[in-house]
Scaffold this motif. Structure first.
Motif, short mmCIF file in Angstrom:
data_model
loop_
_atom_site.label_atom_id
_atom_site.label_comp_id
_atom_site.label_asym_id
_atom_site.label_seq_id
_atom_site.Cartn_x
_atom_site.Cartn_y
_atom_site.Cartn_z
N ASP A 12 0.84 -1.21 0.00
CA ASP A 12 0.00 0.00 0.00
C ASP A 12 0.88 1.26 0.00
OD1 ASP A 12 0.81 -0.67 2.54
OD2 ASP A 12 -0.94 0.18 3.54
N GLU A 13 2.04 1.19 0.64
CA GLU A 13 2.94 2.36 0.61
C GLU A 13 3.56 2.55 -0.76
OE1 GLU A 13 5.78 2.68 3.86
OE2 GLU A 13 4.30 1.80 5.22
N LEU A 14 3.85 1.41 -1.42
CA LEU A 14 4.38 1.48 -2.78
C LEU A 14 3.35 2.11 -3.71
CD1 LEU A 14 7.04 0.48 -4.01
CD2 LEU A 14 5.86 -1.65 -4.62
N GLY A 15 2.09 1.69 -3.55
CA GLY A 15 0.99 2.26 -4.33
C GLY A 15 0.87 3.76 -4.07
N GLY A 16 1.05 4.17 -2.80
CA GLY A 16 0.99 5.59 -2.44
C GLY A 16 2.10 6.37 -3.13
N LEU A 17 3.32 5.80 -3.16
CA LEU A 17 4.44 6.48 -3.82
C LEU A 17 4.15 6.69 -5.30
CD1 LEU A 17 7.59 4.69 -2.35
CD2 LEU A 17 6.92 7.07 -1.99
N ALA A 18 3.48 5.68 -5.92
CA ALA A 18 3.19 5.75 -7.36
C ALA A 18 2.23 6.89 -7.68
CB ALA A 18 2.63 4.43 -7.84
N CYS A 19 1.57 7.44 -6.66
CA CYS A 19 0.63 8.55 -6.86
C CYS A 19 1.31 9.90 -6.65
CB CYS A 19 -0.58 8.42 -5.93
SG CYS A 19 -1.49 6.89 -6.19
N GLU A 20 2.59 9.89 -6.27
CA GLU A 20 3.28 11.16 -6.01
C GLU A 20 4.01 11.64 -7.26
OE1 GLU A 20 5.64 11.20 -2.49
OE2 GLU A 20 4.07 10.21 -1.31
N PRO A 21 3.89 12.95 -7.54
CA PRO A 21 4.43 13.47 -8.81
C PRO A 21 5.94 13.35 -8.96
CG PRO A 21 3.53 15.25 -7.44
CD PRO A 21 3.19 13.97 -6.76
N GLU A 22 6.67 13.42 -7.85
CA GLU A 22 8.13 13.42 -7.98
C GLU A 22 8.73 12.01 -8.04
OE1 GLU A 22 7.16 13.86 -3.64
OE2 GLU A 22 6.37 14.59 -5.54
N GLU A 66 -0.17 -2.55 -22.36
CA GLU A 66 -0.15 -1.08 -22.40
C GLU A 66 0.70 -0.54 -21.24
OE1 GLU A 66 -3.92 0.91 -21.84
OE2 GLU A 66 -2.86 2.81 -21.62
N LEU A 67 1.58 0.42 -21.58
CA LEU A 67 2.43 1.04 -20.56
C LEU A 67 1.83 2.39 -20.18
CD1 LEU A 67 5.24 1.11 -19.05
CD2 LEU A 67 6.05 2.45 -21.00
N ARG A 68 1.65 2.61 -18.90
CA ARG A 68 1.20 3.93 -18.43
C ARG A 68 2.24 4.49 -17.47
NH1 ARG A 68 -5.33 3.82 -17.46
NH2 ARG A 68 -5.83 2.63 -19.34
N GLN A 69 2.49 5.78 -17.60
CA GLN A 69 3.46 6.43 -16.72
C GLN A 69 2.72 7.10 -15.57
OE1 GLN A 69 6.68 6.26 -17.30
NE2 GLN A 69 6.82 5.73 -19.48
N GLY A 70 3.32 7.06 -14.36
CA GLY A 70 2.75 7.75 -13.21
C GLY A 70 3.02 9.23 -13.30
N PRO A 71 2.59 10.04 -12.37
CA PRO A 71 1.86 9.64 -11.17
C PRO A 71 0.43 9.18 -11.48
CG PRO A 71 1.96 12.03 -11.32
CD PRO A 71 2.82 11.50 -12.43
N PHE A 72 -0.08 8.26 -10.65
CA PHE A 72 -1.41 7.70 -10.86
C PHE A 72 -2.41 8.27 -9.87
CE2 PHE A 72 1.72 4.61 -12.34
CZ PHE A 72 1.29 4.44 -13.65
N GLU A 73 -3.67 8.22 -10.26
CA GLU A 73 -4.75 8.55 -9.33
C GLU A 73 -5.00 7.29 -8.49
OE1 GLU A 73 -6.12 11.42 -9.01
OE2 GLU A 73 -5.07 12.33 -10.73
N PRO A 74 -5.24 7.46 -7.20
CA PRO A 74 -5.44 6.26 -6.36
C PRO A 74 -6.56 5.35 -6.89
CG PRO A 74 -5.30 8.24 -5.00
CD PRO A 74 -5.28 8.71 -6.43
N GLU A 75 -7.54 5.93 -7.59
CA GLU A 75 -8.69 5.14 -8.06
C GLU A 75 -8.26 4.09 -9.09
OE1 GLU A 75 -8.76 8.61 -8.13
OE2 GLU A 75 -9.69 8.54 -6.13
N ILE A 76 -7.09 4.29 -9.72
CA ILE A 76 -6.69 3.34 -10.76
C ILE A 76 -6.60 1.92 -10.20
CG2 ILE A 76 -4.16 3.56 -10.53
CD1 ILE A 76 -4.09 3.35 -13.64
N PHE A 77 -6.26 1.83 -8.90
CA PHE A 77 -6.09 0.49 -8.33
C PHE A 77 -7.43 -0.25 -8.24
CE2 PHE A 77 -2.35 2.89 -6.95
CZ PHE A 77 -1.36 2.07 -7.47
N ASP A 78 -8.54 0.51 -8.05
CA ASP A 78 -9.87 -0.14 -8.06
C ASP A 78 -10.19 -0.62 -9.47
OD1 ASP A 78 -10.13 0.58 -5.43
OD2 ASP A 78 -11.06 2.51 -5.91
N TRP A 79 -9.87 0.22 -10.45
CA TRP A 79 -10.17 -0.13 -11.84
C TRP A 79 -9.36 -1.35 -12.29
CZ3 TRP A 79 -6.86 0.02 -16.17
CH2 TRP A 79 -7.49 -0.23 -17.39
N LEU A 80 -8.10 -1.40 -11.85
CA LEU A 80 -7.21 -2.47 -12.30
C LEU A 80 -7.69 -3.85 -11.85
CD1 LEU A 80 -3.77 -0.81 -11.58
CD2 LEU A 80 -4.53 -1.62 -13.81
N GLY A 81 -8.29 -3.89 -10.67
CA GLY A 81 -8.77 -5.17 -10.17
C GLY A 81 -7.65 -6.07 -9.70
#
Ligand code: SIN
Ligand code: CO
Length: 387
Positions: free
Chosen positions: A44-54, A70-85
């Motif tokens: 969950d902390e790794l997921g949090g880091l992926a949402c930070e712009p720097e 498909e490759l997507r570059q961060g930062p991500f919105e936290p909601e992406i994890f719900d969508w990813l399943g």
């Protein structure tokens, strides 16, 4: 935070034998390389880091994206994890050793390889069944299983002629030929040289760290060195013409002329081994990105605080230090800058990245240490912290 000084090599192996027999040659699986290892950075902390712009983060989505892999570059919105399943994706977070400097202690076991080769500590997360696909890398990597279990499939030979899937964002091998399989669990390590096909499929939700090593390529070095070597040459130094044979046809570029011109280029680029070595020291420690360095400090007064034992001293995690000996002179390099220093002082600065209490007093006792540390503090390459 746990500390591991070295890899728990299998019986009969050592760092020296690893370099001689495996490094850049063949894969090596080291079960239980870090006995009792516990993951310090949960998913969950790794997921949090992926949402930070720097923070440099990437996501690979196997089949639910706009196209396969498909490759997507961060930062991500936290909601992406719900969508990813719960299947079919992988998240990668790079430069963890710089983003969370405390984690750089986990690089200690790899410091039998020179610091100038290290690239970064990257973490990847995948839900069960997830992976980044069958692929190969151009660099040496140690894959450190930190949480959950994963099955690695490895190819027998490094091969650059892989068939790739068409039209994917990243290179995915279409017809991987795997010959070895390893089931890894936390604390296990898998070393892979460049070019080996590999595919790591998560058995359970899992995190794997990649400790990546790179070497500058010959074209990159040649480019940089050509710039440096020719800087001091000016167009006003004309090519000198020794007596030459009068030409029958003025259109000919003669063998004689070609040899002379090639010779002049060779001379311009190899004017001195020492100059090349000293340029290399700066190049290998140069800052790769624009860093937000704190230069608004007074190094000399910070030294007073350090001497009083009220503060600790550390190197910034994104600044490289190195040293080299040239004809008995020791040159120390920090963030692309060169300083001539007593060897013991340069060695001490390169050996560690944090000093406090007695270790700090010993460092500052070395000849020239207070002066260079004050300079490094002024440049923002070192910082003080409260102890
Ligand atoms: C991963 O951990 O799956 C990505 C690392 C790699 O395969 O290079
Ligand atoms: Co890889």
């Amino acid at each position: 935070m746990q500390h591991f000084d070295s890899i728990n090599w299998p019986e009969s192996l050592s760092a020296q034998r690893f370099i001689a027999e495996f490094w850049q040659q063949k894969p090596l699986y080291i079960p239980n390389a870090f006995p009792g290892f516990e993951n310090p950075l949960p998913a969950d902390e790794l997921g949090g880091l992926a949402c930070e712009p720097e923070v440099a983060s990437r996501m690979l989505i196997e089949s639910r994206g706009e196209k396969p892999w498909e490759l997507r570059q961060g930062p991500f919105e936290p909601e992406i994890f719900d969508w990813l399943g719960e299947e079919g994706w992988a998240l990668m977070v790079g430069d963890l050793d710089k983003v969370l400097p405390d984690l750089r202690g986990y690089l200690t076991p790899f410091r039998f390889i020179p610091d100038w080769r290290i690239d970064d500590l990257m973490a990847s997360f995948a839900p069960p069944g997830g992976s980044v696909g069958p692929h190969f890398d151009h660099y040496d990597v140690f894959l450190w299983q930190v949480e959950g279990t994963r099955t690695w499939h490895i190819g027998a030979e490094p091969d650059s002629g892989y068939q790739l899937l068409p039209d994917t964002d990243v290179k995915i091998i279409a017809d991987p030929q795997f010959t070895e399989t390893f089931n890894v669990s936390p604390g296990d390590l898998l070393y892979l040289p460049p070019g080996y096909a590999h595919h790591g499929v998560a058995e359970t939700a899992c995190i794997t760290w990649s400790v990546g090593f790179r070497a500058p390529s010959a074209p990159e070095l040649a480019n940089g060195w050509t710039d440096e070597a020719t800087q001091s040459l000016t167009d006003s130094i004309p090519l000198t013409d020794p007596a030459f044979t009068p030409q029958n046809n003025p259109g000919e570029i003669s063998r004689e002329a070609r040899d002379r011109l090639r010779q002049s280029v060779a001379e311009a680029l190899t004017n001195s081994d020492e100059r090349f070595d000293r340029w290399l020291g700066k190049h290998l420690t140069d800052r790769v990105a624009d860093l937000n360095l704190n230069t608004d400090v007074d190094g000399a007064s910070l030294i007073a605080e350090l001497v009083n034992g009220r503060a600790g001293l550390e190197r910034r995690a994104d600044i490289r230090f190195a040293f080299q000996l040239i004809d008995d002179v020791c040159y120390f390099y920090a963030g692309g800058q060169e300083h001539a220093l007593p060897q013991a002082t340069a060695e001490a600065l390169c050996q560690d990245w944090q000093w406090q209490h007695q270790a700090l007093a010993q460092l500052l006792d070395l000849t020239g240490a207070s002066e260079i540390v004050a300079e490094l503090l002024n440049a923002g390459f070192m910082e003080v912290y409260d102890v």
